[in-house]
Design an enzyme around this catalytic site. Structure first.
Site, mmCIF file in Angstrom:
data_model
loop_
_atom_site.group_PDB
_atom_site.id
_atom_site.type_symbol
_atom_site.label_atom_id
_atom_site.label_comp_id
_atom_site.label_asym_id
_atom_site.label_seq_id
_atom_site.Cartn_x
_atom_site.Cartn_y
_atom_site.Cartn_z
ATOM 1 N N ALA A 70 11.986 38.491 78.342
ATOM 2 C CA ALA A 70 11.484 39.517 79.365
ATOM 3 C C ALA A 70 12.466 40.787 79.404
ATOM 4 O O ALA A 70 12.094 42.071 79.682
ATOM 5 C CB ALA A 70 11.348 39.313 80.692
ATOM 6 N N TYR B 269 10.858 29.034 68.957
ATOM 7 C CA TYR B 269 9.333 28.651 69.691
ATOM 8 C C TYR B 269 9.509 27.016 69.860
ATOM 9 O O TYR B 269 8.689 26.642 70.806
ATOM 10 C CB TYR B 269 8.431 28.903 68.329
ATOM 11 C CG TYR B 269 8.017 30.301 67.895
ATOM 12 C CD1 TYR B 269 8.567 31.232 68.800
ATOM 13 C CD2 TYR B 269 6.980 30.584 67.088
ATOM 14 C CE1 TYR B 269 8.199 32.748 68.800
ATOM 15 C CE2 TYR B 269 6.743 31.831 67.130
ATOM 16 C CZ TYR B 269 7.237 33.034 67.894
ATOM 17 O OH TYR B 269 6.986 34.129 67.655
ATOM 18 N N TYR C 178 -1.321 45.683 64.909
ATOM 19 C CA TYR C 178 -2.184 46.425 64.237
ATOM 20 C C TYR C 178 -3.875 46.183 64.584
ATOM 21 O O TYR C 178 -4.429 47.168 64.543
ATOM 22 C CB TYR C 178 -2.113 46.599 62.768
ATOM 23 C CG TYR C 178 -1.434 47.761 62.192
ATOM 24 C CD1 TYR C 178 -0.459 48.302 62.566
ATOM 25 C CD2 TYR C 178 -2.093 48.369 61.240
ATOM 26 C CE1 TYR C 178 0.102 49.446 61.918
ATOM 27 C CE2 TYR C 178 -1.660 49.673 60.743
ATOM 28 C CZ TYR C 178 -0.624 49.900 61.157
ATOM 29 O OH TYR C 178 0.063 51.243 60.551
ATOM 30 N N LEU C 179 -4.042 45.074 64.904
ATOM 31 C CA LEU C 179 -5.308 44.780 65.448
ATOM 32 C C LEU C 179 -5.688 45.536 66.815
ATOM 33 O O LEU C 179 -6.771 45.459 67.066
ATOM 34 C CB LEU C 179 -5.451 43.196 65.339
ATOM 35 C CG LEU C 179 -5.553 42.443 63.980
ATOM 36 C CD1 LEU C 179 -5.673 40.978 64.284
ATOM 37 C CD2 LEU C 179 -6.701 42.925 62.978
ATOM 38 N N HIS D 265 -0.175 43.242 58.515
ATOM 39 C CA HIS D 265 -0.933 44.512 59.088
ATOM 40 C C HIS D 265 -1.981 44.811 58.385
ATOM 41 O O HIS D 265 -3.073 45.083 58.596
ATOM 42 C CB HIS D 265 0.010 45.576 59.436
ATOM 43 C CG HIS D 265 1.253 45.150 60.364
ATOM 44 N ND1 HIS D 265 0.922 44.343 61.344
ATOM 45 C CD2 HIS D 265 2.291 45.601 60.249
ATOM 46 C CE1 HIS D 265 2.190 44.206 62.055
ATOM 47 N NE2 HIS D 265 2.951 45.383 61.524
ATOM 48 N N LYS E 203 9.487 52.815 53.942
ATOM 49 C CA LYS E 203 10.243 53.523 54.755
ATOM 50 C C LYS E 203 10.850 54.789 54.009
ATOM 51 O O LYS E 203 11.020 54.911 52.802
ATOM 52 C CB LYS E 203 11.439 52.674 55.293
ATOM 53 C CG LYS E 203 10.873 51.591 56.167
ATOM 54 C CD LYS E 203 12.077 50.836 56.884
ATOM 55 C CE LYS E 203 11.420 49.796 58.005
ATOM 56 N NZ LYS E 203 10.959 50.286 59.127
ATOM 57 N N ARG F 260 5.147 60.287 58.880
ATOM 58 C CA ARG F 260 4.881 59.179 59.563
ATOM 59 C C ARG F 260 3.404 59.218 59.757
ATOM 60 O O ARG F 260 2.709 60.223 60.526
ATOM 61 C CB ARG F 260 5.421 58.950 60.917
ATOM 62 C CG ARG F 260 5.297 57.625 61.716
ATOM 63 C CD ARG F 260 5.753 57.642 63.303
ATOM 64 N NE ARG F 260 5.439 56.490 63.700
ATOM 65 C CZ ARG F 260 5.827 56.199 64.834
ATOM 66 N NH1 ARG F 260 6.338 57.117 65.673
ATOM 67 N NH2 ARG F 260 5.429 55.081 65.535
ATOM 68 N N TRP G 275 -11.966 30.826 21.618
ATOM 69 C CA TRP G 275 -11.577 29.191 21.653
ATOM 70 C C TRP G 275 -10.123 28.923 22.468
ATOM 71 O O TRP G 275 -9.682 29.994 22.740
ATOM 72 C CB TRP G 275 -11.486 28.567 20.263
ATOM 73 C CG TRP G 275 -12.617 28.903 19.327
ATOM 74 C CD1 TRP G 275 -12.739 30.093 18.778
ATOM 75 C CD2 TRP G 275 -13.361 27.854 19.012
ATOM 76 N NE1 TRP G 275 -13.957 29.841 18.043
ATOM 77 C CE2 TRP G 275 -14.235 28.720 18.029
ATOM 78 C CE3 TRP G 275 -13.629 26.531 19.379
ATOM 79 C CZ2 TRP G 275 -15.538 27.801 17.515
ATOM 80 C CZ3 TRP G 275 -14.995 26.124 18.896
ATOM 81 C CH2 TRP G 275 -15.596 26.772 18.009
#
Length: 792
Positions: free
Chosen positions: A33, A149, A205-206, A267, A360, A365, A618
């Protein structure tokens, strides 16, 4: 009165029941956070979720968690919460009220040990019980590095799952692995703690509004697009993300991942599937959308080294040296720019190029998806009289403008000479006139242009979809592994490729422009290269002419890979034309493996005068697998050559390795069958041209050192054993190969340098070095080697 009282009591009772139903409680735990992603996007996204859902079906609590000390974390979160903002359509007083509520519902806690997770779960349970609420579910957002994770997942699974009847949603941020193997390992590890329906892998991106509109747009305009959305009308698809910033400050990440892993593998590939997938009947069904996306992944044609061009801005290596304390001699091979040519192997998109590009330190952009349609019209009037919504000679295109660039906002653009699109009026509105603004070479007035009524950050969109359980906006394990399975072979083949240097920004000029033909991509402008650095101007690759010499007393042709393949393809075509002119047919035997793939692609896309109608194809050798197996040499031939040319099917002669539902069984006599077919169709069993390769152990065809058969004797076709899988092979014998009128041996790559030097010194020793036994009895042997194999 009694009736009125009864109605009032019923309404009150109904209200109580509804209130009880509305008291479902959702706890959101933001892990990491105090990080940059949380500060920039995630807290604002959670606030937007609260703005959208406050007073509806659920109550909320928001727990910021990290390894930061409690005092520092509380101060950080308080500062971030104070900076939150409302959309413009929310009144200031209402915004202040909701912001105050959100601040009171949000808290920070130190979360590190298993005891901390136990305490968090108990606090949530106490809060739910104290408020007389029903726990609806918990969302854990992993805004932490992937190496963390496993420990977090273990603690959640063992100590912090909600009770029966409540759901768990775990949100994961990329990177999801470095290649197919690492992605598989990470997926397996997480799968030990969470079910697939509990995991939400984020590709932000979705959540971009223009990207999220692709499927709804296709659905709402089905009637207009049904006849257009295919290879018959689409010329090409461009999926682009350009950045002006460089990687300064992020070189440790970039050195590990590079632009393909950072942008294209996730993405741009996700966007590609939204454009290319078959449209489900019901796009509101997450399961149906995900199934159709997976089919699109599986239709992606495998990438080759020649499918990509790479670049690196000039200051990058110096930045890496400075940030990572590398020596002055260090030169990075990490690409910061990539263009990749992708094709789909299905009927809808066969032959349509999908161009994926990102980089980049570029000149602007901008991000967009551009579907450019074929234009087969001719207009008699001069172009000055062409009218945007009438002339079919103007470019026809649909653009999903992701953001930034000249427009500065998300948009959907449709050429006026295509159709007037339908978009939901409550969320999209027509863009006002912008005189002088030009996009893709045309004035904005050439398009029906729409922009969102209210712009939303991608993370706000995705957090809402997580809350509502919309899995189709996220990356499933199957999709993740399918994507890595597609990209990993290309990444492996490019691992040692030197990227083209570019200065950055507008100074790049046309240095990074590229062009494509067939399955090949190359830069439009040649860049100076040197074999050995030295004084004076660097010679151009074209300055190194095709080198002609001798190798093992036979002609040798050496060149750069592209020139070598072009020369070999020219020679094969010339041989074919002469054979057809003289004998009426051309018998060509082709070897398997990866080396001839660029040759197949060259023949398929650059040699339109090749006499395919009179050519018999062949195989020199075949693995003992079904012909449709990806490891089959015939499957390679089919993928890279046969499906692109017009050769009569009865002129194609695969090796019969799969007979009677068995593979290369001696009793099936597949080798004898193939030998008989050759004897019946090929005069004197003498092929016009045999193409061979040379393995690092000196093997050729599937004739390996110490092979018990095939190196001598009378057999024309033999079964052999390979030292690597699949072990069983079928191969033309050395005596049959040596009957050919011409034998070409193609040797490419630095890994072949050692065997090339060794074979140059040995005599006729086919038992030890089978390639040394290749010497046509009355034909010609020609060696084709690239500079890396020949010179190292």
């Amino acid at each position: 009165c009694w009736k009125m009282l009864t109605v009032a009591m019923c309404m009150a009772l109904l209200g109580c029941l509804q209130a009880q139903e509305l008291r479902g409680h959702v706890s959101v735990i933001l892990l990491g956070a105090t990080g940059d992603l949380a500060r920039k996007y995630l807290w604002q996204g959670l606030f937007q979720l609260y703005l959208d859902e406050a007073g509806k079906d659920y109550s909320f609590s928001f727990h910021g968690a990290a390894l930061t000390s409690t005092k520092q974390g509380q101060a950080f979160v308080a500062k971030v919460l104070e900076s939150l903002s409302c959309p413009e359509d929310v009144a200031p007083d209402r915004c202040a009220e909701l912001k105050g509520q959100f601040q009171r519902l949000s808290a920070y806690r130190h979360l590190a040990t298993s005891e901390d997770y136990v305490a968090l779960s108990k606090d949530i349970e106490a809060q739910v019980q104290h408020g007389g609420l029903r726990e609806a579910g918990r969302i854990f957002y992993f805004s932490v590095p992937p190496f963390a994770y496993a420990d977090i997942a273990r603690n959640i699974n063992s100590s912090c799952r909600p009770g029966p009847g409540a759901w768990l949603r775990v949100v994961l941020e990329k990177p999801f692995g470095h290649d197919h193997l690492s992605a598989q390992q990470l997926a397996t590890e997480l799968g030990g703690f969470f079910r697939e329906e509990e995991m939400y892998r984020v590709d932000h991106y979705l959540g971009k509004q223009a990207v999220a509109q692709i499927l709804p747009f296709r659905d709402q305009n089905r009637k207009a697009l049904d006849g257009l959305w295919s290879r018959h009308h689409v010329e090409r698809v461009e999926i682009i993300m350009k950045e002006t910033v460089d990687a300064e400050g992020r070189t440790s990440f970039y050195e590990e991942y590079g632009v393909i892993r950072d942008v294209l593998q996730n993405h741009l590939t996700e966007v590609l599937t939204l454009v290319a997938m078959e449209l489900p009947h019901n796009i509101s069904s997450s399961e149906s959308v995900l199934q159709h996306k997976l089919r699109a992944f599986r239709a992606l044609r495998g990438l080759q080294k020649g499918s990509a061009v790479l670049g690196q801005y000039q200051a990058y290596s110096e930045q890496v040296r400075r940030e990572q304390q590398r020596p002055d001699s260090f030169r990075s091979l990490t690409p910061t720019f990539a263009g990749v040519l992708v094709h789909m192997d299905n009927l809808r998109w066969e032959g349509v190029p999908f161009i994926l590009m990102s980089g980049k330190a570029l000149d602007e952009r901008v991000g967009y998806v551009r579907i450019l349609f074929r234009n087969q019209a001719y207009c008699v009037l001069s172009d000055e009289r062409w009218v945007a919504d009438q002339s079919q000679c103007l470019p026809r295109q649909i653009v999903f403008y992701i953001g930034h660039g000249e427009l500065g906002s998300p948009a959907v653009l449709v050429s006026r000479n295509l159709f007037r699109p339908s978009l939901p009026s409550e969320s999209w509105k027509e863009l006002g006139a912008r005189p002088g603004l030009r996009l893709f070479g045309r004035p904005l007035s050439d398009f029906y242009a729409y922009r969102p009524v209210r712009e939303q950050d991608a993370y706000s969109v995705l957090i809402s979809r997580i809350f509502h359980g919309r899995k189709d906006s996220f990356v499933t394990t199957e999709h993740l592994l399918a994507s890595w399975g597609f990209w990993t072979p290309l990444l492996d083949s490019l691992a040692h490729e030197v990227p083209r240097l570019y200065p950055g920004g507008a100074e790049n000029g046309h240095l990074l422009d590229f062009e494509f033909g067939g399955a090949q991509l190359c830069f439009s402008q040649q860049q100076p290269e040197q074999l050995v650095p030295g004084p004076g101007p660097a010679p151009m690759p074209s300055g190194f002419q095709v080198l002609k010499a001798k190798y093992r007393e036979s002609p040798l042709i050496s060149a750069w890979p592209e020139e070598l393949i072009a020369k070999l393809a020219d020679d094969i075509e010339a041989t074919a034309v002469r054979a057809v002119r003289r004998f009426g047919t051309f018998h060509l035997a082709l070897s398997g493996g990866s080396s001839p793939v660029p040759l197949f692609q060259q023949l398929a896309t650059r040699h339109y005068g090749f006499p395919w109608a009179h050519t018999h194809l062949w195989l020199v050798d075949e693995r003992c697998v079904p012909l449709w197996d990806p490891e089959s040499n015939f499957q390679h031939l089919q993928t890279h050559l046969l499906q692109h040319i017009r050769v009569p099917y009865y002129n194609i002669h695969p090796m019969p390795v799969h007979l009677h539902q068995r593979l290369c069984a001696e009793e099936d006599q597949g080798a004898q069958t193939y030998a008989s077919e050759i004897s019946a169709l090929v005069a004197n069993s003498s092929f016009d041209l045999v193409l061979l390769g040379m393995g690092a152990d000196g093997h050729t065809a599937s004739l390996f050192p110490q092979s018990p058969s095939g190196l001598d004797g009378e057999q024309l076709v033999v079964l052999t054993e390979s030292p690597s899988r699949p072990f069983q092979r079928m191969s033309l014998s050395l005596p049959l190969i040596n009957r050919a009128r011409k034998v070409a041996v193609l040797v490419m790559g630095r890994v072949k340098r050692e065997i090339t030097m060794l074979v140059s010194r040995v005599g006729h020793e086919p038992k030890k070095w089978p390639i040394s036994g290749v010497l046509p009895s009355s034909g010609q042997l020609v060696w084709y080697m690239d500079y890396e194999a020949f010179l190292g």
